[in-house]
Design an enzyme around this catalytic site. Structure first.
Site, short mmCIF file in Angstrom:
data_model
loop_
_atom_site.label_atom_id
_atom_site.label_comp_id
_atom_site.label_asym_id
_atom_site.label_seq_id
_atom_site.Cartn_x
_atom_site.Cartn_y
_atom_site.Cartn_z
N HIS A 1 0.85 -1.20 0.00
CA HIS A 1 0.00 0.00 0.00
C HIS A 1 0.88 1.25 0.00
O HIS A 1 1.95 1.27 0.62
CB HIS A 1 -0.91 -0.01 1.23
CG HIS A 1 -1.98 1.02 1.14
ND1 HIS A 1 -1.75 2.34 1.44
CD2 HIS A 1 -3.28 0.94 0.75
CE1 HIS A 1 -2.87 3.03 1.24
NE2 HIS A 1 -3.81 2.20 0.82
N GLU B 1 -4.21 1.97 -7.64
CA GLU B 1 -4.54 2.97 -6.63
C GLU B 1 -3.66 4.20 -6.83
O GLU B 1 -2.58 4.30 -6.21
CB GLU B 1 -4.35 2.34 -5.24
CG GLU B 1 -5.17 3.05 -4.22
CD GLU B 1 -5.30 2.30 -2.91
OE1 GLU B 1 -6.43 1.99 -2.55
OE2 GLU B 1 -4.29 2.09 -2.24
P1 PGA Z 1 -9.65 6.00 0.24
O1 PGA Z 1 -8.49 4.96 0.59
O2 PGA Z 1 -10.85 5.17 -0.19
O3 PGA Z 1 -9.89 6.75 1.51
O4 PGA Z 1 -9.15 6.85 -0.87
C1 PGA Z 1 -8.18 3.92 -0.26
C2 PGA Z 1 -6.91 3.26 0.20
O5 PGA Z 1 -5.93 3.98 0.51
O6 PGA Z 1 -6.81 2.03 0.26
#
Ligand code: PGA
Length: 261
Positions: free
Chosen positions: A96, A174
């Site tokens: 992450h 992401e």
């Molecule tokens: P968010 O986080 O939905 O608050 O953007 C997603 C993540 O960081 O996994």
């Protein structure tokens, strides 16, 4: 892996107390009907896993937010994939961007964690995504150039992972610039998410083959809520969503699941 759509709740370091965690979990567990087309995974802080697994009515799956690559030993503060598996987890988030930002993790660590997670029969949720969105047109929209950082991240994270194992990995696109955005910031458009997913499949095809690349689940994460989740899956043609902030609100998270049902 099954063909089900995935909704993954990443609670991050929330909520502050076990009581709140139990309340949030029970509301979500009661509010989401088991569904043959949908897999819902809750990734709470490690310390809440055992009590929440005990409360579970088995509608939801569990995941860790991270793991170490060793099985056991003198690694203060770490959690192994087999420990997560033994607690009832089926999934684990790996790489992450917040691990990269605060703990200097990199793709070679993600690679070791992926291998260890697969060896313990956990499904890794590998996060990849560029940090800055630096390519805008006059309206402020991205021009559609996919940042080469994504290719590099995938190639390094998947090094030496063969075609039989890669099918068991979920890849989350992401973009770091789209995580937990506020109203004045721009979200990642469905079109951008779709282009990134196509690009990721192209890299997987190059590394493995088209049939293998088509079997890997690619999901989206970054400010997903009940308003946009269905479009990331339908318009951007993705296999699911990773939800951070909105997963801390039970009714909002249940709405996301309802819209995908
Ligand atoms: P968010 O986080 O939905 O608050 O953007 C997603 C993540 O960081 O996994």
């Amino acid at each position: 892996m099954s063909d089900k759509k995935l909704i993954i709740a990443n609670w991050k370091m929330n909520p502050a107390t076990l009581k709140e965690a139990e309340h949030l979990f029970s509301s979500v567990d009661e509010g989401i009907e088991p569904n043959e087309n949908l897999e819902v995974v809750i990734c709470p802080p490690f310390v809440y896993l055992p009590p929440l697994v005990n409360l579970s009515k088995h509608n939801l799956a569990f995941g860790g937010q991270d793991c170490f690559w060793e099985k056991q030993g003198a690694y203060t503060g770490e959690i192994s994939p087999s420990e997560l598996k033994n607690l009832g987890c089926e999934y684990v988030v790996i790489g992450h961007s917040e691990r990269k930002k605060y703990f200097q993790e990199d793709e070679s660590m993600a690679n070791k964690k992926l291998k260890a997670a697969l060896a313990s029969r956990l499904i890794p949720i590998l996060c990849i995504g560029e940090e800055v969105r630096d390519d805008f047109d006059s309206e402020g929209r991205a021009l559609g150039e996919i940042n080469p950082v994504i290719a590099e991240q995938i190639e390094k994270a998947l090094a030496d992972i063969n075609h039989t194992r890669v099918r068991d990995i979920v890849i989350t696109y992401e973009p770091v610039w789209a995580i937990s955005t506020t109203v004045d910031q721009k979200d990642c458009s469905f079109d951008e998410a779709m282009k990134a997913a196509l690009f990721i499949r192209k890299i997987l095809t190059k590394l493995y083959s088209r049939p293998i690349a088509e079997k890997v689940k690619i999901i989206y994460g970054g400010s997903v809520d009940s308003r946009n989740a269905v479009n990331y899956i339908k318009e951007a043609n993705l296999d699911g969503v990773l939800v951070g902030r909105a997963s801390l609100n039970a009714s909002e998270f249940i709405k996301i699941a309802e819209k995908l049902t």
